[in-house]
Design an enzyme around this catalytic site. Structure first.
Site, PDB file in Angstrom:
ATOM      1  N   HIS A 184      44.331  52.429  57.614  1.00  0.00           N
ATOM      2  CA  HIS A 184      45.728  52.317  58.018  1.00  0.00           C
ATOM      3  C   HIS A 184      46.024  53.237  59.196  1.00  0.00           C
ATOM      4  O   HIS A 184      46.601  52.833  60.204  1.00  0.00           O
ATOM      5  CB  HIS A 184      46.628  52.668  56.824  1.00  0.00           C
ATOM      6  CG  HIS A 184      48.094  52.611  57.138  1.00  0.00           C
ATOM      7  ND1 HIS A 184      48.800  53.727  57.521  1.00  0.00           N
ATOM      8  CD2 HIS A 184      48.965  51.579  57.151  1.00  0.00           C
ATOM      9  CE1 HIS A 184      50.055  53.372  57.747  1.00  0.00           C
ATOM     10  NE2 HIS A 184      50.182  52.079  57.523  1.00  0.00           N
ATOM     11  N   ASN A 209      72.318  54.399  85.337  1.00  0.00           N
ATOM     12  CA  ASN A 209      72.695  55.346  84.272  1.00  0.00           C
ATOM     13  C   ASN A 209      74.210  55.493  84.235  1.00  0.00           C
ATOM     14  O   ASN A 209      74.845  55.299  83.201  1.00  0.00           O
ATOM     15  CB  ASN A 209      72.066  56.720  84.501  1.00  0.00           C
ATOM     16  CG  ASN A 209      70.554  56.673  84.411  1.00  0.00           C
ATOM     17  OD1 ASN A 209      69.991  55.680  83.965  1.00  0.00           O
ATOM     18  ND2 ASN A 209      69.904  57.739  84.839  1.00  0.00           N
ATOM     19  N   GLY A 216      55.466  47.493  57.416  1.00  0.00           N
ATOM     20  CA  GLY A 216      56.455  47.859  56.401  1.00  0.00           C
ATOM     21  C   GLY A 216      56.633  46.848  55.276  1.00  0.00           C
ATOM     22  O   GLY A 216      57.383  47.091  54.342  1.00  0.00           O
ATOM     23  N   ARG A 221      44.274  37.171  63.616  1.00  0.00           N
ATOM     24  CA  ARG A 221      45.439  37.421  64.472  1.00  0.00           C
ATOM     25  C   ARG A 221      44.928  38.132  65.714  1.00  0.00           C
ATOM     26  O   ARG A 221      43.815  38.667  65.707  1.00  0.00           O
ATOM     27  CB  ARG A 221      46.470  38.286  63.759  1.00  0.00           C
ATOM     28  CG  ARG A 221      45.903  39.629  63.342  1.00  0.00           C
ATOM     29  CD  ARG A 221      46.900  40.451  62.554  1.00  0.00           C
ATOM     30  NE  ARG A 221      46.185  41.516  61.836  1.00  0.00           N
ATOM     31  CZ  ARG A 221      46.681  42.181  60.820  1.00  0.00           C
ATOM     32  NH1 ARG A 221      47.875  41.920  60.378  1.00  0.00           N
ATOM     33  NH2 ARG A 221      45.984  43.116  60.227  1.00  0.00           N
ATOM     34  N   TYR A 274      63.729  46.268  95.380  1.00  0.00           N
ATOM     35  CA  TYR A 274      62.797  47.223  94.762  1.00  0.00           C
ATOM     36  C   TYR A 274      63.378  47.817  93.490  1.00  0.00           C
ATOM     37  O   TYR A 274      64.585  47.754  93.244  1.00  0.00           O
ATOM     38  CB  TYR A 274      62.447  48.354  95.735  1.00  0.00           C
ATOM     39  CG  TYR A 274      63.598  49.289  96.044  1.00  0.00           C
ATOM     40  CD1 TYR A 274      63.875  50.385  95.215  1.00  0.00           C
ATOM     41  CD2 TYR A 274      64.423  49.080  97.152  1.00  0.00           C
ATOM     42  CE1 TYR A 274      64.934  51.231  95.488  1.00  0.00           C
ATOM     43  CE2 TYR A 274      65.483  49.921  97.438  1.00  0.00           C
ATOM     44  CZ  TYR A 274      65.732  50.998  96.600  1.00  0.00           C
ATOM     45  OH  TYR A 274      66.779  51.841  96.847  1.00  0.00           O
ATOM     46  N   ARG A 331      66.933  63.499  94.125  1.00  0.00           N
ATOM     47  CA  ARG A 331      68.202  64.166  93.761  1.00  0.00           C
ATOM     48  C   ARG A 331      68.201  65.556  94.360  1.00  0.00           C
ATOM     49  O   ARG A 331      67.333  66.374  94.057  1.00  0.00           O
ATOM     50  CB  ARG A 331      68.330  64.288  92.250  1.00  0.00           C
ATOM     51  CG  ARG A 331      68.169  63.000  91.483  1.00  0.00           C
ATOM     52  CD  ARG A 331      68.203  63.352  90.005  1.00  0.00           C
ATOM     53  NE  ARG A 331      67.806  62.250  89.148  1.00  0.00           N
ATOM     54  CZ  ARG A 331      66.533  61.940  88.878  1.00  0.00           C
ATOM     55  NH1 ARG A 331      65.536  62.641  89.401  1.00  0.00           N
ATOM     56  NH2 ARG A 331      66.263  60.937  88.083  1.00  0.00           N
ATOM     57  N   CYS A 384      67.885  52.473  90.737  1.00  0.00           N
ATOM     58  CA  CYS A 384      67.280  53.791  90.594  1.00  0.00           C
ATOM     59  C   CYS A 384      67.635  54.471  89.278  1.00  0.00           C
ATOM     60  O   CYS A 384      67.355  55.633  89.078  1.00  0.00           O
ATOM     61  CB  CYS A 384      67.663  54.686  91.764  1.00  0.00           C
ATOM     62  SG  CYS A 384      69.428  55.015  91.834  1.00  0.00           S
ATOM     63  N   LYS A 406      50.813  35.114  59.776  1.00  0.00           N
ATOM     64  CA  LYS A 406      49.670  34.921  58.871  1.00  0.00           C
ATOM     65  C   LYS A 406      49.565  33.456  58.467  1.00  0.00           C
ATOM     66  O   LYS A 406      48.498  32.853  58.547  1.00  0.00           O
ATOM     67  CB  LYS A 406      49.861  35.821  57.643  1.00  0.00           C
ATOM     68  CG  LYS A 406      48.598  36.087  56.878  1.00  0.00           C
ATOM     69  CD  LYS A 406      48.869  36.997  55.678  1.00  0.00           C
ATOM     70  CE  LYS A 406      49.045  38.446  56.077  1.00  0.00           C
ATOM     71  NZ  LYS A 406      49.532  39.283  54.962  1.00  0.00           N
ATOM     72  N   ARG A 446      51.109  36.742  49.603  1.00  0.00           N
ATOM     73  CA  ARG A 446      50.990  37.564  50.805  1.00  0.00           C
ATOM     74  C   ARG A 446      52.214  37.399  51.691  1.00  0.00           C
ATOM     75  O   ARG A 446      52.642  36.293  51.976  1.00  0.00           O
ATOM     76  CB  ARG A 446      49.752  37.122  51.602  1.00  0.00           C
ATOM     77  CG  ARG A 446      48.570  36.781  50.731  1.00  0.00           C
ATOM     78  CD  ARG A 446      47.442  36.108  51.516  1.00  0.00           C
ATOM     79  NE  ARG A 446      46.862  36.969  52.529  1.00  0.00           N
ATOM     80  CZ  ARG A 446      45.928  36.554  53.384  1.00  0.00           C
ATOM     81  NH1 ARG A 446      45.516  35.297  53.371  1.00  0.00           N
ATOM     82  NH2 ARG A 446      45.448  37.396  54.271  1.00  0.00           N
ATOM     83  N   GLY A 489      72.826  52.643  90.533  1.00  0.00           N
ATOM     84  CA  GLY A 489      72.621  53.817  89.686  1.00  0.00           C
ATOM     85  C   GLY A 489      73.013  53.422  88.280  1.00  0.00           C
ATOM     86  O   GLY A 489      74.140  53.640  87.829  1.00  0.00           O
ATOM     87  N   ARG A 502      69.718  61.297  97.878  1.00  0.00           N
ATOM     88  CA  ARG A 502      71.105  61.255  97.440  1.00  0.00           C
ATOM     89  C   ARG A 502      71.785  62.575  97.774  1.00  0.00           C
ATOM     90  O   ARG A 502      71.274  63.644  97.426  1.00  0.00           O
ATOM     91  CB  ARG A 502      71.181  61.005  95.938  1.00  0.00           C
ATOM     92  CG  ARG A 502      72.621  60.986  95.438  1.00  0.00           C
ATOM     93  CD  ARG A 502      72.705  60.674  93.977  1.00  0.00           C
ATOM     94  NE  ARG A 502      72.211  61.773  93.157  1.00  0.00           N
ATOM     95  CZ  ARG A 502      72.095  61.722  91.834  1.00  0.00           C
ATOM     96  NH1 ARG A 502      72.388  60.602  91.197  1.00  0.00           N
ATOM     97  NH2 ARG A 502      71.658  62.747  91.156  1.00  0.00           N
TER      98      ARG A 502
HETATM   99  P1  ADP Z   1      47.936  42.502  55.044  1.00  0.00           P
HETATM  100  O1  ADP Z   1      49.150  41.844  55.552  1.00  0.00           O
HETATM  101  O2  ADP Z   1      48.158  43.885  54.631  1.00  0.00           O
HETATM  102  O3  ADP Z   1      46.785  42.320  55.955  1.00  0.00           O
HETATM  103  P2  ADP Z   1      46.828  40.423  53.413  1.00  0.00           P
HETATM  104  O4  ADP Z   1      47.781  39.409  52.916  1.00  0.00           O
HETATM  105  O5  ADP Z   1      45.989  40.049  54.546  1.00  0.00           O
HETATM  106  O6  ADP Z   1      47.590  41.776  53.670  1.00  0.00           O
HETATM  107  O7  ADP Z   1      45.932  40.789  52.173  1.00  0.00           O
HETATM  108  C1  ADP Z   1      45.085  41.883  52.201  1.00  0.00           C
HETATM  109  C2  ADP Z   1      43.720  41.502  51.748  1.00  0.00           C
HETATM  110  O8  ADP Z   1      43.773  40.872  50.490  1.00  0.00           O
HETATM  111  C3  ADP Z   1      43.022  40.517  52.615  1.00  0.00           C
HETATM  112  O9  ADP Z   1      42.399  41.135  53.684  1.00  0.00           O
HETATM  113  C4  ADP Z   1      41.999  39.960  51.684  1.00  0.00           C
HETATM  114  O10 ADP Z   1      40.868  40.802  51.634  1.00  0.00           O
HETATM  115  C5  ADP Z   1      42.711  39.990  50.376  1.00  0.00           C
HETATM  116  N1  ADP Z   1      43.189  38.655  50.064  1.00  0.00           N
HETATM  117  C6  ADP Z   1      44.367  38.104  50.368  1.00  0.00           C
HETATM  118  N2  ADP Z   1      44.434  36.834  49.934  1.00  0.00           N
HETATM  119  C7  ADP Z   1      43.258  36.591  49.323  1.00  0.00           C
HETATM  120  C8  ADP Z   1      42.695  35.452  48.681  1.00  0.00           C
HETATM  121  N3  ADP Z   1      43.359  34.309  48.589  1.00  0.00           N
HETATM  122  N4  ADP Z   1      41.460  35.568  48.192  1.00  0.00           N
HETATM  123  C9  ADP Z   1      40.790  36.728  48.299  1.00  0.00           C
HETATM  124  N5  ADP Z   1      41.240  37.816  48.883  1.00  0.00           N
HETATM  125  C10 ADP Z   1      42.473  37.753  49.394  1.00  0.00           C
HETATM  126 MG    MG Z   2      45.545  41.131  56.162  1.00  0.00          MG
END
Ligand code: ADP
Ligand code: MG
Ligand code: MG
Length: 884
Positions: A470, A779, A107, A354, A862, A576, A842, A26, A98, A777, A632
């Site tokens: 999600h 395994n 996670g 990303r 192969y 086999r 294999c 990020k 963030r 082989g 085999r």
């Molecule tokens: P994730 O890793 O879950 O994507 P983010 O860090 O991207 O989390 O944050 C989730 C959301 O929070 C972003 O999509 C955005 O909408 C909001 N956000 C994060 N930072 C800012 C910021 N500086 N100003 C406004 N909104 C923000």
């Molecule tokens: Mg995000």
């Protein structure tokens, strides 16, 4: 002084933009977007290297990085002209905190927005923005988020309070609450925090900031994060970065909005902007399923038949700007992007970009399209596809002609069909899966806590959430079919059931979901094999021109052989023969053979087995027309074929016409303490030559029978010494000559060995004198090299992988350092003696991309993989060749 803090935006760019290892994904991309002139709110990144520092120092990390963080804050104050945590003096500086590891990890700690608000700065925010409602909305959101993710207060309590506030007011949407309602709500929230934690909610902005920073670093060691790392093979020492960024606001009224977008369609790869937005909303409102998000483009809205106006229609100017940014980012990163943005009073701000997660289908289409568009090369297109992801395309889809009892319809969030028993929580999904059941995880919506259940499930069904929810995003990433937002489902977690249109689906009921259409069906719907054409065919054809390794398959049934051929197998690397003996009609002859007290008895039983075995081979040779087929000779310990329970023994005794006592005695005699290292492999051929003789005869007779002559490669298992192979090779050659003389025809064939013992690797130079080929082989070679029994490894291997003793399960991905070294030694010593020695692999590893890369490196000829992994191996082999 070690540098931990890197600024971005507002003209500063300290980090090397794009350095993900240091800045996290990020942070690196924020810096990169800022450096190419896109509108990014200024911020700073605390590097991933500080994560280890936190592990060591905990909260005392501030003793090392406080000055650098203060400089970062000063940068934000300078660029924005706002002050952090200071009441009264103009607009307060608010920040988001963030998390961001090298790769995006569901996670990790959730983002905290609006940090810096307190009872004084909220007034200042109201004054300077001229929007009291907005100020209090931001504050109550901040308390809720901070309390949830930093202080660990159950977020349900806040949601409840919000519901009550709405009820009191008689409204449905949070946007309908007014400033005064939100102010009261904030008060209520603060009271909840006090009740739950026994402490006042922190008002000091710096205290808030350090709390959030600690929570991000701490979340790297959370169970959720660890699970995700384990599933995705992410090393524990990467660490996460923390991004602190000036806030921009999507909740400043109707000219403000927040949204998420993909530059191309992540489910099918189509070249069309894809995304959702919400007016007057903040942060993750879009994905949280609180309000139904609206489409980004008019075309998408019309296609879905939705009424709520698209962003293209409501904010045409900002949308045009956004579209320009999409194109720019795609050209810059040369890949499909997943983008998060906010519009504050008509001004567009980029908050994240990303490479977008996508289905295998989309992956192929995007790679092929981008290569055809000239954005990337064909080689890059090949390298873009994760071979493991192809698996999604190779599996059956719902039979279009089959009857479907559709009970609900949701959004087609992740394509493919899945069928299984409905379960309503992640733990049950995991437990049932372990018990061998197929399950569909049904949730109102999913959250990072459900990851393990989503992983265990065949498919995911949710009642709430859009195409970027999600559930949808994670399912696409995992390659699980998903239907999201099936709003008609009334899910009752307590009763573990769902109701829809007069049907009740209790836990355990079989349902089918179609993630390509969004349909939810009762019962199991039949499936059909996929067609491997279109983008798949194009990309595989490109890949085939780049690879050096041949790809064969491990198969013995006609069905598997045919499937493998369709998937492009160039022969069989492992057939086999023992599987053929288990057939109900044959097992009796096998048992007669084993039970016989002398050679004559064994020969009589074997003679009865010969025609069936010959028939098997002939059929395989026909399917594999003209291709090499490695067979085999019998490998497992004989007692595997014998009955074990008293009942079975009685049954067999009767059928075979032997006395019960005799049979029991013979079973007892065949008992072995450690069968894996016992009387098996070529040791059978040495002690009972007539068994291998029969098998060799069956192979050669079959080979002479078929029109397009195959190239039989007769493989002797578990050879440790040259002498073993010499004896058996002589036997095979004599048998071949006998058959050729009888039939008056010959075929070419090879005799070789499976290399699966460390001694064989070391003595490869000697063994090669008797062998035309070596097939590793892996395994058994892994078992014997590591001294680990695969069947018993379950008890400790997970711990070993967690503790980093093995980077990956050595039975899944080759232990390059140890087993790989043995292979390299054997290959080298073998080819020194016999330069044209054929080399293959294999074991299960033949279908594992990392292991295939190793095979390319040591120059094997192969790899051989199970049928469904043949395309994976073809692609992985091409990638290995390209990366070399
Ligand atoms: P994730 O890793 O879950 O994507 P983010 O860090 O991207 O989390 O944050 C989730 C959301 O929070 C972003 O999509 C955005 O909408 C909001 N956000 C994060 N930072 C800012 C910021 N500086 N100003 C406004 N909104 C923000
Ligand atoms: Mg995000
Ligand atoms: Mg998140």
């Amino acid at each position: 002084m070690t540098r931990y803090v890197y600024r971005f935006g507002g003209g500063a760019s300290d980090g090397e933009a794009g350095n993900k290892n240091l800045l996290g994904g990020k942070g690196a991309n924020l810096a990169e977007m800022a450096s190419i002139g896109l509108p990014v709110p200024p911020g700073f990144t605390i590097a991933t290297t500080a994560c280890a520092l936190y592990d060591e120092l905990g909260e005392d990390i501030d003793t090392v990085i406080a000055t650098q963080v203060a400089d970062g804050i000063a940068h934000l104050e300078k660029v924005t002209g706002k002050r952090f945590g200071e009441p009264g003096s103009g607009a307060p500086l608010l920040v988001s905190v963030r998390s961001g590891a090298r790769v995006s990890m569901p996670g990790m700690m959730d983002t905290v927005l609006n940090l810096g608000l307190n009872p004084w700065t909220v007034e200042a925010l109201a004054d300077t923005s001229g929007d009291e409602r907005f100020a209090w909305d931001s504050y109550r959101r901040f308390i809720q988020m901070y309390a949830d993710v930093v202080l660990g207060v159950d977020h349900g309590l806040f949601e409840e309070a919000l519901e009550i506030a709405k009820e009191d007011k008689g409204v449905h949407l949070d946007t309908e609450l007014e400033a005064i309602d939100l102010e009261r709500l904030a008060e209520r929230y603060r009271a909840i925090v006090l009740e739950e934690t026994g402490k006042q909610f922190p008002d000091d902005a710096l205290e808030q900031l350090w709390g959030a920073i600690g929570a991000v670093f701490g979340s790297w060691q959370s169970d959720r994060a660890k699970t995700y790392r384990r599933i995705n093979n992410i090393p524990g020492d990467w660490g996460t970065a923390v991004n602190v960024q000036a806030m921009v606001f999507g909740n400043m009224g109707d000219t403000s909005a927040t949204g998420v977008a993909f530059t191309r369609d992540p489910s099918n790869g189509e070249r069309a902007y894809y995304g959702e937005y919400l007016i007057n909303a903040q942060g993750e409102d879009v994905v949280a399923g609180i309000r139904t998000p609206q489409y980004l483009t008019r075309a998408a809205r019309e296609k879905a038949g939705a009424r709520a106006a698209s962003m293209e229609e409501t904010m045409p100017v900002v949308f045009a700007e956004l579209a320009r940014v999409f194109d720019l980012l795609e050209r810059h990163y040369r890949d499909m992007q997943d983008i998060e943005f906010t519009v504050e009073r008509g001004q567009l701000w980029m908050l994240q970009t990303r490479s977008g997660k996508r289905t295998a289908k989309a992956s192929l289409r995007i790679a092929v399209d981008m290569a055809n568009e000239g954005l990337i090369t064909q080689d890059e297109a090949i390298l873009r596809i994760d071979p493991a992801q192809l698996d999604q395309l190779l599996h059956p889809t719902l039979d279009p002609t089959a009857e479907r009892r559709v009970i609900a319809k949701g959004l087609p969030a992740s394509p493919g069909a899945a069928c299984g028993k409905a379960v309503f929580d992640a733990d049950t999904a995991e437990a049932w899966k372990q018990a061998g059941e197929k399950v569909i995880l049904v949730r109102v919506e999913t959250s990072p806590e459900d990851i393990h259940g989503m992983h265990a499930a065949e498919g995911i069904l949710t009642a709430r959430g859009g195409m970027t929810s999600h559930a949808a995003v994670v399912a696409r990433g995992m390659g699980r079919p998903c239907v999201s937002g099936a709003g008609s489902l009334a899910i009752d977690y307590k009763a573990r059931s769902l109701r829809v249109g007069g049907h009740e689906v209790a836990q355990g009921t079989i349902i089918t979901i179609d993630g390509t259409t969004g349909e939810v069906m009762l019962g199991e719907v039949p499936t059909v094999q996929p067609e491997l054409v279109g983008d798949f065919g194009t990309l595989m054809a490109w890949a085939d021109t780049k690879r050096r390794l041949k790809v064969r398959t491990n198969a013995e049934t006609p069905l598997d052989c045919r499937t493998a051929r369709e998937f492009g197998a160039e022969g069989i690397g492992l057939c086999r023969t023992e599987h053929m003996f288990f057939d109900a009609e044959r097992i009796m002859n096998v048992r007669r053979m084993i039970l016989a007290e002398d050679e004559a008895g064994r020969r009589a039983a074997l003679a009865d087995l010969l025609p069936a075995q010959r028939g098997d081979f002939a059929e395989i040779f026909r399917i594999m027309a003209g291709l090499p087929v490695t067979i085999r000779l019998l490998d497992p310990p004989l007692h595997e074929f014998l009955p074990h329970t008293d009942e079975e023994i009685a049954e067999v005794a009767e059928a075979a016409g032997v006395a019960l006592e005799t049979l029991k005695r013979r079973v007892g005699e065949l008992h072995e303490f450690n069968p894996m290292l016992g009387h098996r492999g070529c040791r059978l051929g040495i002690t009972y030559p007539e068994i291998y003789e029969m098998q060799a005869r069956a192979i050669f007779e079959a080979a002479l029978e078929v029109d397009e002559a195959p190239i039989p490669e007769v493989m002797v298992p578990l050879v440790a010494t040259r002498a073993e192979l010499a004896i058996i090779r002589a036997l095979i050659e004599q048998t071949a000559e006998a058959v050729f003389a009888e039939r008056g025809k010959r075929v070419d064939y090879l005799v070789g060995t499976m290399i699966e013992l460390p001694r064989a690797c070391l003595a490869a130079g000697e063994i090669a004198k008797e062998a035309a080929f070596f097939s590793f082989g892996t395994n058994d070679l892994t078992q014997t090299a590591l001294g680990v029994s695969r069947d018993d490894a379950g008890r400790f291997l997970t711990t070993y992988v967690e503790k980093g003793i093995f980077a990956r399960d050595p039975f899944v991905s080759l232990d390059v350092e140890g087993v790989g070294e043995l292979i390299a030694i054997a290959a080298e010593r073998g080819t020194l003696v016999k330069p044209d020695l054929k080399l293959g692999i294999c074991g299960e590893h033949g279908g594992d991309p990392a292991s295939i890369a190793f095979c390319e490196k040591v120059g094997l000829d192969y790899v051989s993989a199970s049928p469904y992994r043949v395309p994976i191996a073809r692609l992985a082999a091409a990638q290995a060749a390209l990366r070399k």
